[in-house]
Design a protein around this motif. Structure first.
Motif, short mmCIF file in Angstrom:
data_model
loop_
_atom_site.label_atom_id
_atom_site.label_comp_id
_atom_site.label_asym_id
_atom_site.label_seq_id
_atom_site.Cartn_x
_atom_site.Cartn_y
_atom_site.Cartn_z
N ILE A 15 28.40 -29.38 -11.33
CA ILE A 15 28.58 -30.12 -12.57
C ILE A 15 27.42 -29.86 -13.53
O ILE A 15 26.26 -30.19 -13.22
CB ILE A 15 28.70 -31.63 -12.32
N ARG A 17 26.29 -30.48 -17.74
CA ARG A 17 26.63 -31.43 -18.80
C ARG A 17 26.04 -30.95 -20.12
O ARG A 17 24.94 -30.40 -20.16
CB ARG A 17 26.12 -32.85 -18.46
N ALA A 202 30.67 -30.70 -18.40
CA ALA A 202 31.27 -31.96 -18.82
C ALA A 202 30.41 -32.67 -19.86
O ALA A 202 29.29 -32.24 -20.16
CB ALA A 202 31.45 -32.85 -17.59
N ASP A 205 26.26 -37.92 -18.84
CA ASP A 205 26.31 -39.17 -18.09
C ASP A 205 25.19 -40.05 -18.65
O ASP A 205 24.01 -39.78 -18.42
CB ASP A 205 26.10 -38.88 -16.60
N THR A 215 34.09 -42.42 -6.87
CA THR A 215 33.49 -41.20 -7.40
C THR A 215 34.47 -40.04 -7.23
O THR A 215 35.46 -40.15 -6.50
CB THR A 215 32.19 -40.87 -6.68
N LEU A 216 34.17 -38.94 -7.87
CA LEU A 216 35.01 -37.76 -7.68
C LEU A 216 34.90 -37.26 -6.24
O LEU A 216 35.85 -36.66 -5.71
CB LEU A 216 34.61 -36.66 -8.67
N CYS A 362 30.15 -38.16 -10.52
CA CYS A 362 31.29 -38.03 -11.43
C CYS A 362 32.28 -39.17 -11.22
O CYS A 362 32.36 -39.75 -10.15
CB CYS A 362 32.00 -36.70 -11.19
N GLU A 372 35.15 -35.93 -16.16
CA GLU A 372 34.88 -34.56 -15.72
C GLU A 372 36.15 -33.82 -15.34
O GLU A 372 36.25 -32.61 -15.52
CB GLU A 372 33.93 -34.56 -14.51
N THR A 400 39.62 -28.48 -16.97
CA THR A 400 39.36 -29.36 -18.12
C THR A 400 40.45 -29.31 -19.19
O THR A 400 40.37 -30.07 -20.16
CB THR A 400 38.01 -29.00 -18.76
N GLN A 426 29.23 -44.28 -16.69
CA GLN A 426 28.79 -43.08 -17.41
C GLN A 426 28.84 -43.25 -18.92
O GLN A 426 28.04 -42.68 -19.64
CB GLN A 426 29.65 -41.88 -16.98
#
Length: 476
Positions: A15, A17, A202, A205, A215-216, A362, A372, A400, A426
């Motif tokens: 991940i 950002r 993404a 956060d 969470t993911l 995430c 995300e 995405t 987030q």
């Protein structure tokens, strides 16, 4: 030195950002339980948001599939390749769980002109306008660093922002795509192609020390159980499985006024230290919705502190089945009482730890369309092993493409508005300021509409731990 039979990239899903600092960045979480916390803060000296880099490492495995060691530039020549894309404008409108929604920008015949494609990771174009999606570099050990875009969202034709997810004529610079590596060992000249990974670039956060209830990692763990037959221990651990759910739910009070002392904060004292009173455990569990309940059913027992998702047509989504079963067994007293205080972050980098750390930071519940990743990742795409995507039929930009365009529109609308918070862990709803006092709206005085969020997202504050409290800092 033990023989290497295979090489894999970790994290399996990394991940990155976006941020608008032109040069400064920090590396995302690599140890489970350790949130991102750059020493110099999340913004540079000019008040611009530092980008979060996703760092990828190579690990050698033996013939039995056990990790042996990390492979670095000291042992091998490493060639990395990254291909990211942003396909949002060329994909379908987001309409909940509807899979056959109309296309975004349907009037544009040249669909390729709507896809921002960066292969290798350089720039791309949207309707002829240049768009920067990020960059790649390596550290001194040959590990890969992927940095995403700069948070730039725009409409070349200056079209208005009218919807939380679907705005024709607009683009942003989030992206995703495959990460590959070829390893040539110096001593033997043996060449190995590593098992590939994926990167998601993404939005930021803004409360990295506050974890999502789902969470993911939790979401994709459930996917691994359902589709790959992953076996989990029969008895849940209080420290590993139960405490994180309770703790994350209670911690939402720092980013949402929905979580009040009256209905949430006093619950922990009755069950920590474990085992706690059976009646208290049962009362908490009774407020959780069964994930096997029919869609659209909600009861007065839905637990305000443990909401996890929202579909207008389905009501509040429960915890994952794995989480719910763990809570059920805990309520019955069928759990491992291994409590010796709140869990501390892990201290050793491991392949599994890298996978978990990236995904735990995430949002895994709100896939409407999510932050995300959306429900395509959860429900549609396949995996070759837990958390590692199957590349068959999958291309850069596919993770995405279902997300809101631009992301700032969803960031504006997905707030509690007196009823529901979507991902306050987030995108905070309410915050405490450093001087103290009552909670205030996170967007106060800065953001009044979607256009404001596009222009001013980088001026908003980050929620960080200060002593026993979480407070807003670095607000412009």
């Amino acid at each position: 030195m033990k023989k290497i039979a295979r090489v894999k990239i970790h994290p399996a899903i990394g991940i990155a950002r976006v941020g608008n600092s032109p040069t400064e960045f920090f590396i995302g979480p690599e140890l489970p339980g350790a949130a991102a916390a750059p020493r110099s803060g999340f913004k540079d000296a000019a008040g611009r948001v530092r980008r979060q880099a996703a760092r990828f490492r190579l690990f050698g495995y033996d013939a039995q599939g056990k990790p042996v060691r990390e492979i670095t530039a000291d042992e091998a020549y490493i060639t990395w390749r990254v291909h990211v894309a942003n396909k949002k404008a060329a994909w379908r409108h987001f309409e909940g769980l509807k899979a056959d929604a109309p296309w975004r920008n349907a009037e544009v015949a040249d669909r390729a002109s709507l896809q921002i494609d960066a292969a290798p990771l350089t720039g791309g174009r949207f309707l002829g306008s240049a768009v920067e999606l990020g960059e790649m570099r390596t550290d001194d050990e040959g590990r890969l660093l992927v940095l995403g875009g700069f948070g730039t969202s725009r409409s070349p034709a200056n079209r208005p922002l009218a919807h939380f997810a679907n705005n024709d004529g607009w683009h942003d610079d989030v992206s995703d795509g495959p990460v590959d590596a070829v390893v040539t060992f110096r001593r033997t000249s043996a060449v190995m192609h590593a098992a590939g990974a994926w990167v998601i670039c993404a939005p930021p956060d803004f409360a990295p020390g506050i974890g999502n209830v789902i969470t993911l990692y939790d979401t994709l763990l459930q996917t691994a159980v359902n589709r790959l037959g992953l076996k989990l221990p029969g008895k849940p651990s209080f420290r590993r499985d139960i405490y994180p759910i309770l703790h994350r739910a209670i911690a939402m009070r720092w980013v949402s006024r929905m979580i009040t002392e009256e209905h949430a904060h006093k619950t922990l004292a009755a069950v920590i230290p474990p085992p706690g009173a059976a009646v208290a455990r049962t009362a908490i569990f009774a407020r959780l919705r069964n994930p096997h309940a029919a869609p659209g059913t909600t009861t007065e027992n839905d637990m305000p502190m443990l909401w996890s998702d929202y579909y207008p047509q389905e009501g509040n989504q429960p915890l994952t089945e794995v989480q719910y079963l763990a809570m059920h067994r805990w309520a019955q007293g069928k759990f491992i009482d291994d409590w010796d205080g709140p869990p501390k972050p892990e201290t050793t980098i491991t392949p599994a730890g890298l996978d978990r750390a990236a995904l735990e930071a995430c949002a895994g519940g709100p896939c409407y369309p999510g932050l995300e990743a959306s429900w395509l990742l959860r429900d549609h795409y396949t995996f070759v092993e837990p958390f590692r995507l199957d590349r068959a039929g999958l291309a850069a930009g596919d993770i995405t493409k279902q997300m809101a365009v631009p992301w700032q529109a969803d960031f504006t609308d997905c707030t509690q508005e007196g009823e529901l918070a979507w991902w306050p862990a987030q995108r905070p709803d309410d915050v405490y300021t450093e001087p103290g006092g009552k909670q205030l709206p996170w967007t106060r005085g800065l953001v009044h509409d979607k256009a404001d969020m596009v222009r001013k997202w980088h001026r908003l504050g980050f929620v960080v731990k200060k002593g026993a409290r979480f407070v807003e800092r670095e607000r412009a």
